[in-house]
Design a protein around this motif. Structure first.
Motif, PDB file in Angstrom:
ATOM      1  N   VAL A   1       0.835  -1.203   0.000  1.00  0.00           N
ATOM      2  CA  VAL A   1       0.000   0.000   0.000  1.00  0.00           C
ATOM      3  C   VAL A   1       0.870   1.254   0.000  1.00  0.00           C
ATOM      4  N   LEU A   2       1.911   1.246   0.818  1.00  0.00           N
ATOM      5  CA  LEU A   2       2.806   2.404   0.882  1.00  0.00           C
ATOM      6  C   LEU A   2       3.489   2.657  -0.458  1.00  0.00           C
ATOM      7  N   VAL A   3       3.959   1.588  -1.102  1.00  0.00           N
ATOM      8  CA  VAL A   3       4.665   1.753  -2.371  1.00  0.00           C
ATOM      9  C   VAL A   3       3.705   2.225  -3.465  1.00  0.00           C
ATOM     10  N   ILE A   4       2.491   1.677  -3.508  1.00  0.00           N
ATOM     11  CA  ILE A   4       1.525   2.104  -4.525  1.00  0.00           C
ATOM     12  C   ILE A   4       1.148   3.575  -4.329  1.00  0.00           C
ATOM     13  N   VAL A   5       0.924   3.983  -3.088  1.00  0.00           N
ATOM     14  CA  VAL A   5       0.616   5.398  -2.815  1.00  0.00           C
ATOM     15  C   VAL A   5       1.779   6.284  -3.243  1.00  0.00           C
ATOM     16  N   TYR A   6       3.003   5.820  -2.994  1.00  0.00           N
ATOM     17  CA  TYR A   6       4.163   6.609  -3.395  1.00  0.00           C
ATOM     18  C   TYR A   6       4.234   6.735  -4.916  1.00  0.00           C
ATOM     19  N   LEU A   7       4.003   5.650  -5.645  1.00  0.00           N
ATOM     20  CA  LEU A   7       4.067   5.703  -7.104  1.00  0.00           C
ATOM     21  C   LEU A   7       2.990   6.615  -7.676  1.00  0.00           C
ATOM     22  N   VAL A   8       1.773   6.522  -7.155  1.00  0.00           N
ATOM     23  CA  VAL A   8       0.692   7.390  -7.633  1.00  0.00           C
ATOM     24  C   VAL A   8       1.002   8.854  -7.305  1.00  0.00           C
ATOM     25  N   ALA A   9       1.514   9.113  -6.102  1.00  0.00           N
ATOM     26  CA  ALA A   9       1.881  10.489  -5.742  1.00  0.00           C
ATOM     27  C   ALA A   9       2.986  11.010  -6.649  1.00  0.00           C
ATOM     28  N   LEU A  10       3.928  10.144  -6.998  1.00  0.00           N
ATOM     29  CA  LEU A  10       5.000  10.545  -7.909  1.00  0.00           C
ATOM     30  C   LEU A  10       4.434  10.945  -9.265  1.00  0.00           C
ATOM     31  N   LEU A  11       3.475  10.177  -9.760  1.00  0.00           N
ATOM     32  CA  LEU A  11       2.875  10.499 -11.053  1.00  0.00           C
ATOM     33  C   LEU A  11       2.082  11.804 -10.991  1.00  0.00           C
ATOM     34  N   VAL A  12       1.286  11.980  -9.913  1.00  0.00           N
ATOM     35  CA  VAL A  12       0.479  13.198  -9.795  1.00  0.00           C
ATOM     36  C   VAL A  12       1.362  14.429  -9.651  1.00  0.00           C
ATOM     37  N   VAL A  13       2.422  14.320  -8.851  1.00  0.00           N
ATOM     38  CA  VAL A  13       3.329  15.455  -8.678  1.00  0.00           C
ATOM     39  C   VAL A  13       4.023  15.788  -9.990  1.00  0.00           C
ATOM     40  N   TRP A  14       4.349  14.774 -10.737  1.00  0.00           N
ATOM     41  CA  TRP A  14       4.995  15.045 -12.031  1.00  0.00           C
ATOM     42  C   TRP A  14       4.019  15.714 -12.995  1.00  0.00           C
ATOM     43  N   PHE A  15       2.753  15.301 -12.985  1.00  0.00           N
ATOM     44  CA  PHE A  15       1.761  15.985 -13.799  1.00  0.00           C
ATOM     45  C   PHE A  15       1.671  17.467 -13.437  1.00  0.00           C
ATOM     46  N   ALA A  16       1.703  17.765 -12.138  1.00  0.00           N
ATOM     47  CA  ALA A  16       1.500  19.134 -11.673  1.00  0.00           C
ATOM     48  C   ALA A  16       2.715  20.011 -11.935  1.00  0.00           C
ATOM     49  N   ASN A  17       3.912  19.502 -11.657  1.00  0.00           N
ATOM     50  CA  ASN A  17       5.110  20.342 -11.772  1.00  0.00           C
ATOM     51  C   ASN A  17       6.300  19.469 -12.147  1.00  0.00           C
ATOM     52  N   PRO A  18       6.433  19.106 -13.409  1.00  0.00           N
ATOM     53  CA  PRO A  18       7.523  18.203 -13.787  1.00  0.00           C
ATOM     54  C   PRO A  18       8.898  18.843 -13.720  1.00  0.00           C
TER      55      PRO A  18
END
Length: 745
Positions: A350-367
């Motif tokens: 769960v922790l790793v999946i949340v981290y990967l999704v957060a990484l993708l969302v943060v990259w969408f917002a401010n790459p």
């Protein structure tokens, strides 16, 4: 600026005109530069500036229009007093801070949603943009890049086949060898794989320079992008292959199974290729040929695909990682760290999946900034965890393997190895937790949760770090000093080396070791507390008060210590002596400043405080006597009895006790007349503590000699007389129970 404009307008109309003109020049920097320098770089920009200046001049020439302009400027001018008050007293309330935080979160979420929508729109522009692109650029791309891709990857495929064949030969030669041979084989495999990558890269460069549509000796930028992306991506994949070595298990150094090595090598290679070729080649190429929107859309698609692959990998390995962490926890006997690992293992996916999704969302917002920060923080955290794990693993193996000293040191100091085995694991556990704290600090520093590096570099941080290090060094020095002193005492008491210690030396050395240990603990603790900033003056004063209270309230303890000190000064007994203390007698096993521990003839251990000791009788000082008091019949010849006792003594001198006897038999003659026997006494002088063994042997010999010479040793008899009759018989009475003889061997 509006406030300044208002003050300027009050001065003169010409000054106002100049000010507004300068404002226009600042508003249109390109036009201002042209006007000031007298150069015209564009046709449209000077016309626009001239029209604005003409409109301004007409407004200023008209009194009514000028009045309206001044009124509007006055209304728009901010109140400087209000601005100063607001700047001087900002709102720092919790409500204001919460509002600022929620506004930032909302703006970030809105930016994320807009970026996702933009990325979806960019996917459509890939097709529409490419359809409207220049046909010549597409033809150049199809010819140059297409041929280069076929030649580059086709040549690399052939070279990889050759490299795999050479690698199999290297692995076969290194199979079954030692670590050095395997390392040499791994180096050879590195050279072969790296050579295949470099040769394919060079082949691609040669093809791009000589066989493209561009003139000889030149190459397009897209070709250079492809070749550089190939070199970087394949170099990273080469590092992964060298770590896991999926094809040649004989050269693999990590304890990884063949299935896991092939699995992770496959997926890591795919993710590296996807992200590497997308960001280093495909996206820059689309930026130049189609549009930046097309390049951004491809990056979004690649990142989403990589994150999806990562989530699939996590779900596939959820149970395996959980079982692995649980096994580590069981192997550590479910200690603190083991329980933490077991808890992480239950929810790690769960922790790793949340981290990967957060990484993708943060990259969408401010790459531009967020993604590099997260990647850098992730790499630093992984590196810190890796280094910490390696160090903790080394410490664990060192502690579990145990500490073994050389044989000569073990013979001289038999207790040193046991002492070190008791200290070293404790010290290593402290070091392990220090390393864990360092890893946590490194992770927090990487994610900017706090700036530990800046704090430790400040005066306060240096002071705190210096205090902690000084306290740790004091404790470590105290431990080392205790081990040294205890080992020296142990060496001095070792009878196999050097001079044999006396009983007095044994007692004093043990007392010195105990007193030194207590003093070392007290002073070491006080110095360590002083180093970390604790005021030890109240502790010392409190210790004095406590000592005074103990002096009044524990009078028995004080009496024990005072009596023990005088007993040590008078040297009345030492460890190993046979003494009678109070109502108990036995061997002194332990002697402290407060009490004595005695083991009696039956093996019972008695702890006797000195406050209850009225007298001490030591049976092992200088020399000892065995006193033989033998009862003979009244009709015995006393001279014959004495001669028999001398004969028994001569036989004793022929036994193993001869070296323990210091003098001739001391015959003292008749000492008592009993009811049925005459007591004849003799003494045998022996070494201290040897009188009991020699006395027992002498008694056996006396019994034998008396039997040979017919000397009777009388004993009581009982005559049985039945009721109303005469005595029918006579039974020997059992010997009187005179209690323990007190013999101690």
């Amino acid at each position: 600026m509006l406030a300044i404009s208002y003050s300027v307008m009050q001065s003169s109309p010409m000054v106002l005109i100049r000010f507004i003109f300068l404002s226009l020049l600042l508003t249109f920097p390109a036009s201002a530069q042209d006007i000031l320098t007298g150069q015209v770089t564009s046709v449209a920009e000077p016309d626009t500036s001239s029209a604005a200046v003409d409109d301004l001049i007409r407004i200023l020439e008209d009194d009514a229009a000028r009045a309206v302009l001044i009124e509007r400027l006055q209304q728009a001018a901010p109140d400087p007093v209000a601005n100063e008050a607001e700047a001087a007293a900002p709102d720092l309330s919790i409500a204001r801070q919460l509002a600022e935080y929620t506004r930032g979160v909302a703006e970030g979420a809105s930016a994320t949603v807009r970026s996702v929508g933009t990325a979806i729109g960019n996917l459509q522009q890939v097709f529409s943009g490419s359809m409207s692109a220049d046909s010549g650029a597409l033809r150049e791309f199809a010819i140059n890049i297409g041929l280069l891709v076929v030649a580059l990857f086709g040549g690399f495929f052939v070279l990889r086949l050759i490299a795999n064949g050479l690698g199999r030969g290297i692995a076969a030669r290194a199979a079954g060898g030692g670590l050095i041979r395997r390392l040499m084989g791994l180096v050879g495999l590195i050279l072969v794989d790296a050579g295949s990558v470099v040769l394919a890269w060079g082949l691609g460069y040669g093809l791009a320079l000589n066989f493209g549509t561009t003139p000889n000796g030149q190459m397009g930028i897209n070709q250079s992008l492809l070749l550089n992306a190939f070199l970087i991506v394949e170099a990273v994949k080469l590092l992964v292959r060298l770590v896991l070595v999926p094809r040649f298990p004989a050269l693999r150094l990590l304890p990884v199974t063949d299935g896991n090595a092939a699995y992770w090598s496959f997926w890591l290679g795919r993710i590296i290729s996807l992200l590497g070729y997308t960001f280093l080649f495909v996206s820059p190429m689309l930026n130049s040929l189609v549009s930046r929107a097309a390049g951004s859309a491809i990056q979004v698609l690649a990142m989403a695909t990589a994150v999806t692959i990562g989530i699939i990998i996590v779900l596939q390995n959820k149970d395996d990682v959980r079982a692995w962490l649980q096994e580590i926890s069981v192997r550590r006997d479910n200690d603190g760290l083991g329980r933490a690992l077991a808890a992480v293992g239950r929810q790690w996916h769960v922790l790793v999946i949340v981290y990967l999704v957060a990484l993708l969302v943060v990259w969408f917002a401010n790459p531009e900034t967020a993604l590099p920060f997260m990647i850098g923080a992730t790499v630093q955290s992984a590196f810190a965890i890796l280094i910490g794990s390696l160090v903790i693993g080394f410490i664990t193996r060192f502690v579990s393997a145990g500490l073994s000293l050389p044989d000569d040191v073990r013979q001289r100091l038999p207790l040193l190895e046991t002492r070190l085995k008791s200290f070293v694991p404790a010290v290593m556990r402290v070091v392990r937790w220090i390393i864990i704290a360092a890893v946590v600090l490194a992770i927090g520093q990487a994610w900017a949760l706090f700036n530990f590096a800046a704090w430790i570099g400040s005066d306060e941080g240096l002071a705190v770090a210096g205090s902690v290090v000084s306290a740790a060094l004091i404790i470590l020095a105290a431990i080392v000093l205790h081990v040294v002193v205890a080992s020296w005492v142990e060496y001095r008491l070792n009878v196999n080396f050097g001079r044999v210690p006396t009983s007095r030396e044994k007692t004093l050395l043990n007392l010195f070791k105990n007193a030194f240990t207590i003093a070392l603990v007290v002073f070491g603790t006080m110095l360590a507390l002083a180093q970390i900033g604790v005021n030890i003056a109240p502790l010392l004063a409190g210790a004095g008060v406590v000592g005074l209270a103990i002096g009044f309230g524990a009078q028995k303890l004080v009496q024990d210590i005072i009596t023990g000190i005088f007993i040590q000064f008078e040297n009345i007994m030492n460890e190993g002596d046979v003494v009678a203390v109070g109502s108990w007698s036995g061997v002194v096993e332990k002697l402290t400043i407060r009490s004595v521990t005695i083991r009696d003839l039956s093996g019972t251990v008695h702890l006797i405080p000195f406050s209850s000791v009225d007298q001490v009788s030591n049976m092992m000082r200088g020399f000892s006597y065995h006193v033989a008091e033998i009862g003979v019949a009244y009709d015995s010849d006393i001279d014959a009895v004495k001669a028999a006792m001398h004969e028994a003594f001569e036989l004793l001198m022929q036994t193993e006790h001869k070296d323990e006897i210091l003098d001739e038999l001391d015959m003292q003659g008749i000492t008592a007349f009993g009811d049925s026997a005459i007591t004849v006494r003799a003494r045998i002088k022996t070494l201290p503590g040897k009188q009991w063994g020699a006395g027992r042997k002498y008694s056996e010999l006396v019994k034998t000699v008396f039997a040979q010479h017919g000397i009777e040793i009388p004993y009581p008899h009982v005559t049985y007389v039945p009721a109303g009759g005469s005595a029918k018989g006579r039974l020997p009475a059992e010997p009187a129970d005179n209690g323990p003889d007190g013999d101690v061997d």
